[in-house]
Design an enzyme around this catalytic site. Structure first.
Site, mmCIF file in Angstrom:
data_model
loop_
_atom_site.group_PDB
_atom_site.id
_atom_site.type_symbol
_atom_site.label_atom_id
_atom_site.label_comp_id
_atom_site.label_asym_id
_atom_site.label_seq_id
_atom_site.Cartn_x
_atom_site.Cartn_y
_atom_site.Cartn_z
ATOM 1 C CG ASN A 33 -2.018 1.001 1.184
ATOM 2 O OD1 ASN A 33 -3.000 0.777 0.477
ATOM 3 N ND2 ASN A 33 -1.887 2.112 1.892
ATOM 4 N NE ARG A 34 -0.770 7.274 -1.454
ATOM 5 C CZ ARG A 34 -1.555 8.313 -1.718
ATOM 6 N NH1 ARG A 34 -1.246 9.134 -2.699
ATOM 7 N NH2 ARG A 34 -2.664 8.508 -1.044
ATOM 8 C CE LYS A 75 -9.013 8.500 -3.393
ATOM 9 N NZ LYS A 75 -10.394 8.229 -3.101
ATOM 10 C CB SER A 128 -20.088 -5.742 -8.711
ATOM 11 O OG SER A 128 -21.243 -5.283 -8.034
ATOM 12 N N GLY A 130 -19.318 -4.749 -3.278
ATOM 13 C CA GLY A 130 -18.892 -3.980 -2.112
ATOM 14 C C GLY A 130 -17.841 -4.729 -1.311
ATOM 15 C CE LYS A 183 -18.883 -2.596 -10.534
ATOM 16 N NZ LYS A 183 -17.969 -1.799 -9.789
ATOM 17 C CG HIS A 186 -23.011 -4.206 -12.250
ATOM 18 N ND1 HIS A 186 -22.756 -3.287 -11.259
ATOM 19 C CD2 HIS A 186 -23.490 -5.307 -11.620
ATOM 20 C CE1 HIS A 186 -23.074 -3.803 -10.077
ATOM 21 N NE2 HIS A 186 -23.521 -5.032 -10.271
ATOM 22 C CG ASN A 187 -21.233 0.365 -11.238
ATOM 23 O OD1 ASN A 187 -21.250 -0.854 -11.093
ATOM 24 N ND2 ASN A 187 -20.386 1.129 -10.594
ATOM 25 C CD GLU A 190 -24.858 -0.207 -7.900
ATOM 26 O OE1 GLU A 190 -24.033 -0.990 -8.407
ATOM 27 O OE2 GLU A 190 -24.561 0.627 -7.031
ATOM 28 C CE1 TYR A 191 -24.472 4.944 -10.459
ATOM 29 C CE2 TYR A 191 -25.406 7.078 -10.985
ATOM 30 C CZ TYR A 191 -24.337 6.309 -10.563
ATOM 31 O OH TYR A 191 -23.161 6.925 -10.248
ATOM 32 N NE ARG A 287 -27.755 7.475 -8.050
ATOM 33 C CZ ARG A 287 -26.900 6.558 -7.642
ATOM 34 N NH1 ARG A 287 -25.658 6.903 -7.351
ATOM 35 N NH2 ARG A 287 -27.256 5.299 -7.525
HETATM 36 P P1 NDP Z 1 -10.388 4.001 -2.439
HETATM 37 O O1 NDP Z 1 -11.055 4.132 -3.749
HETATM 38 O O2 NDP Z 1 -10.744 4.956 -1.368
HETATM 39 O O3 NDP Z 1 -8.788 4.055 -2.677
HETATM 40 C C1 NDP Z 1 -7.903 4.018 -1.620
HETATM 41 C C2 NDP Z 1 -6.652 3.281 -2.016
HETATM 42 O O4 NDP Z 1 -6.024 3.927 -3.131
HETATM 43 C C3 NDP Z 1 -5.637 3.266 -0.887
HETATM 44 O O5 NDP Z 1 -4.979 2.037 -0.879
HETATM 45 C C4 NDP Z 1 -4.737 4.416 -1.280
HETATM 46 O O6 NDP Z 1 -3.466 4.360 -0.692
HETATM 47 C C5 NDP Z 1 -4.656 4.186 -2.767
HETATM 48 N N1 NDP Z 1 -4.126 5.330 -3.468
HETATM 49 C C6 NDP Z 1 -4.687 6.556 -3.592
HETATM 50 N N2 NDP Z 1 -3.870 7.366 -4.290
HETATM 51 C C7 NDP Z 1 -2.765 6.648 -4.601
HETATM 52 C C8 NDP Z 1 -1.591 6.916 -5.328
HETATM 53 N N3 NDP Z 1 -1.353 8.107 -5.874
HETATM 54 N N4 NDP Z 1 -0.667 5.932 -5.456
HETATM 55 C C9 NDP Z 1 -0.886 4.723 -4.921
HETATM 56 N N5 NDP Z 1 -1.985 4.388 -4.232
HETATM 57 C C10 NDP Z 1 -2.929 5.341 -4.077
HETATM 58 O O7 NDP Z 1 -10.543 2.521 -1.853
HETATM 59 P P2 NDP Z 1 -11.656 1.388 -2.028
HETATM 60 O O8 NDP Z 1 -11.093 0.211 -1.342
HETATM 61 O O9 NDP Z 1 -13.006 1.878 -1.657
HETATM 62 O O10 NDP Z 1 -11.707 1.111 -3.601
HETATM 63 C C11 NDP Z 1 -10.615 0.630 -4.334
HETATM 64 C C12 NDP Z 1 -11.000 0.556 -5.802
HETATM 65 O O11 NDP Z 1 -12.088 -0.363 -5.947
HETATM 66 C C13 NDP Z 1 -11.496 1.889 -6.371
HETATM 67 O O12 NDP Z 1 -11.080 2.008 -7.701
HETATM 68 C C14 NDP Z 1 -12.997 1.767 -6.305
HETATM 69 O O13 NDP Z 1 -13.651 2.552 -7.269
HETATM 70 C C15 NDP Z 1 -13.169 0.275 -6.604
HETATM 71 N N6 NDP Z 1 -14.416 -0.309 -6.094
HETATM 72 C C16 NDP Z 1 -14.914 0.064 -4.877
HETATM 73 C C17 NDP Z 1 -16.060 -0.516 -4.389
HETATM 74 C C18 NDP Z 1 -16.586 -0.141 -3.034
HETATM 75 O O14 NDP Z 1 -17.679 -0.634 -2.682
HETATM 76 N N7 NDP Z 1 -15.861 0.643 -2.251
HETATM 77 C C19 NDP Z 1 -16.802 -1.534 -5.169
HETATM 78 C C20 NDP Z 1 -16.143 -1.892 -6.406
HETATM 79 C C21 NDP Z 1 -15.011 -1.283 -6.853
HETATM 80 P P3 NDP Z 1 -3.201 5.146 0.688
HETATM 81 O O15 NDP Z 1 -3.719 4.263 1.758
HETATM 82 O O16 NDP Z 1 -1.734 5.327 0.707
HETATM 83 O O17 NDP Z 1 -3.948 6.441 0.612
#
Ligand code: NDP
Length: 478
Positions: A33-34, A75, A128, A130, A183, A186-187, A190-191, A287
């Site tokens: 993780n970053r 992200k 998908s 969550g 996907k 799908h979303n 979902e909307y 929305r």
């Molecule tokens: P987030 O979308 O909030 O992303 C956070 C993660 O991204 C952390 O690990 C963060 O690291 C990392 N990150 C952010 N910026 C950088 C960077 N510049 N370089 C490297 N790492 C970075 O987390 P989620 O777990 O919610 O989602 C992860 C992915 O899954 C997203 O793309 C999201 O759209 C997708 N998704 C999410 C769902 C959900 O229900 N939440 C469902 C399906 C898909 P750090 O900790 O260092 O900040």
């Protein structure tokens, strides 16, 4: 040094749960993780599990068995590009990067092309379900190099959810951006599902005057029939939630529906492809309107509703019509979603298998619903089916329930209750089943007059002859 079977980048909610899911199926998972402190905390919290904490991308790459499979759950957007660019010099030919984020499909197409040049596979994988789905069984929608997919398939089969008859909800969608596109649609669906549920609730509560507990019971009952789905299930349970004073939670939370863009992307590409997808788009607009909270409050002071404010008696008939209208709307929004996939499959050369996409959505994902089983059957019987509404089962449903959908839509409109998705479902149904469209003829006449665009003679259905101008037609004896 202990070697991992796979790497996971990102230990935020999705990545951490996906890593635990993979580990629980007998694999060793290296995580990075970053922010390194989060990696440390995650691995410490899960001590005893086959997780390897790494604190640099170099270490991560060194720790994974070749050919490497690395899943990114971070992200979407710039962060994904940053990580990819840092990884490229560290990876070998034949390694595979899997982007499980909600990434726009065009970005995935571009990244797949870029990495392919260095012999690195790139899979864009829709995920998908969550966080709980990620942990115990998501629906997975991978797209990219087929050989890379085959290599990771055994893991995907194990971690994915299973349909009621035991099939894993992971299917190869096609090359480059095909998985992220599935996907995205799908979303979008979902909307639409969520908006249709909201509209039904509003009619039952604010037009029929039913209390929240009664409506919760109605949705619970509906969930035992053809509307059986994850969203109806959670909605019935959510309606039953109360705060400490016993006030229903629905009455105290702000009425603004946010979005993260995936529904909008789906609408944007439907517009680009020229495919009608009005229900999803109306759900996106709904929305947007909801976010204009202050404007809505100001508008209420100057804009009137219907002159007569009538309450509708919630008779068994009205409630049953709401159920039918909801199913009708749902069927039409899935029909439009699959039609969008059909257009996209052709345009982007993806060769989608629509029955398999239905299987993929039967479990694990947010739009999982009983309805997907007849959808699977419809496309199995006829893989070239242009529109679900032309399948005998769905034509039967639509014909049987259209009357209820009209009644409920008319009732809501007459009484000033906004129903953008219900009304667009009925309108689309009527547009689609109309071989003669007088409004289109009106438009075409006007276009020719001011823009010299020309018109065609018509026979029963098809264009006939060459493009003419209205001035030619005036002198014609046709
Ligand atoms: P987030 O979308 O909030 O992303 C956070 C993660 O991204 C952390 O690990 C963060 O690291 C990392 N990150 C952010 N910026 C950088 C960077 N510049 N370089 C490297 N790492 C970075 O987390 P989620 O777990 O919610 O989602 C992860 C992915 O899954 C997203 O793309 C999201 O759209 C997708 N998704 C999410 C769902 C959900 O229900 N939440 C469902 C399906 C898909 P750090 O900790 O260092 O900040």
């Amino acid at each position: 040094m202990k070697q991992a079977n796979i790497g996971v980048i990102g230990v935020a909610p999705m990545g951490s749960n996906l890593a635990l899911n993979i580990e629980s199926r007998g694999y060793t998972v290296a995580v990075w993780n970053r922010t390194g402190s989060k990696t440390k905390r995650f691995v410490q919290k899960n001590a005893g599990k086959n997780l390897i904490a790494t604190y640099s991308l170099q270490d991560l790459v060194k720790t994974i068995k070749k050919p490497r499979n690395i899943v990114m759950m971070i992200k979407a957007g710039k962060p994904t590009d940053i990580v990819i660019n840092n990884l490229i010099p560290l990876l070998d030919k034949g390694d595979t990067l899997i982007d499980g984020g909600n990434t726009p499909f065009k970005d995935t197409i571009a990244r797949n092309k870029k990495l392919d040049k260095s012999g690195i596979n790139f899979i864009g994988m829709g995920v998908s379900g969550g966080t709980s789905g990620a942990r115990f069984g998501p629906a997975l929608m991978p797209g990219g190099q087929y050989s890379a997919y085959k290599n990771i398939k055994p893991i995907l089969d194990k971690i994915a959810a299973k349909t009621p008859d035991g099939r894993p909800t992971e299917i190869y969608c096609g090359p480059n951006g095909a998985g992220h596109y599935v996907k995205m649609v799908h979303n979008g669906i979902e909307y639409a599902d969520e908006e249709l549920i909201g509209e039904t609730y509003t009619i039952l509560r604010h037009l029929c005057g039913l209390d929240v507990d009664k409506i919760a019971a109605i949705f619970k009952k509906w969930n035992k029939g053809e509307l059986d789905s994850y969203l109806i299930d959670i909605f019935a349970n959510l309606l039953a939630k109360k705060d400490k004073k016993g006030t229903p939670v629905i009455d105290i939370i702000l009425d603004e529906a946010e979005n993260k863009g995936t529904g909008k992307w789906s609408s944007e590409d439907a517009l680009n492809l020229g495919v009608p997808q009005s229900i999803i788009t109306e759900a996106v607009y709904a929305r947007f309107v909801s976010m204009l909270k202050e404007e809505r409050a100001a508008a209420k002071k100057v804009l009137n509703g219907p002159s007569k404010d009538e309450m509708v008696k919630p008779t068994a008939d009205v409630v049953e019509n709401c159920r039918k209208a909801l199913y009708f709307g749902k069927v039409i929004s899935y029909a439009q979603g699959f039609e969008q996939l059909r257009f996209a499959s052709k345009y982007y050369n993806w060769n989608y298998h629509f029955d398999q996409i239905a299987v993929d959505w039967e479990a694990g994902c947010i739009i999982r619903a009983k309805l997907l089983q007849p959808i699977e059957q419809a496309f199995k019987k006829n893989p070239k089916l242009p529109n679900l509404l032309l399948d005998p089962y769905f034509a039967g449903v639509a014909n049987k329930y259209q009357d209820a959908a009209r009644k409920i839509s008319a009732l809501a409109m007459r009484n000033g209750v906004a129903i953008p998705c219900f009304s667009s479902a009925v309108s689309y149904f009527d547009e689609y089943r109309t071989p003669l469209s007088p409004n289109a003829a009106c438009i075409q006449m006007m276009r020719d007059t001011f823009g010299d665009h020309g018109v065609f003679f018509r026979n029963d259905i098809h264009r006939q002859g060459t493009r003419l101008h209205l001035s030619d037609l005036e002198n014609s004896d046709k």
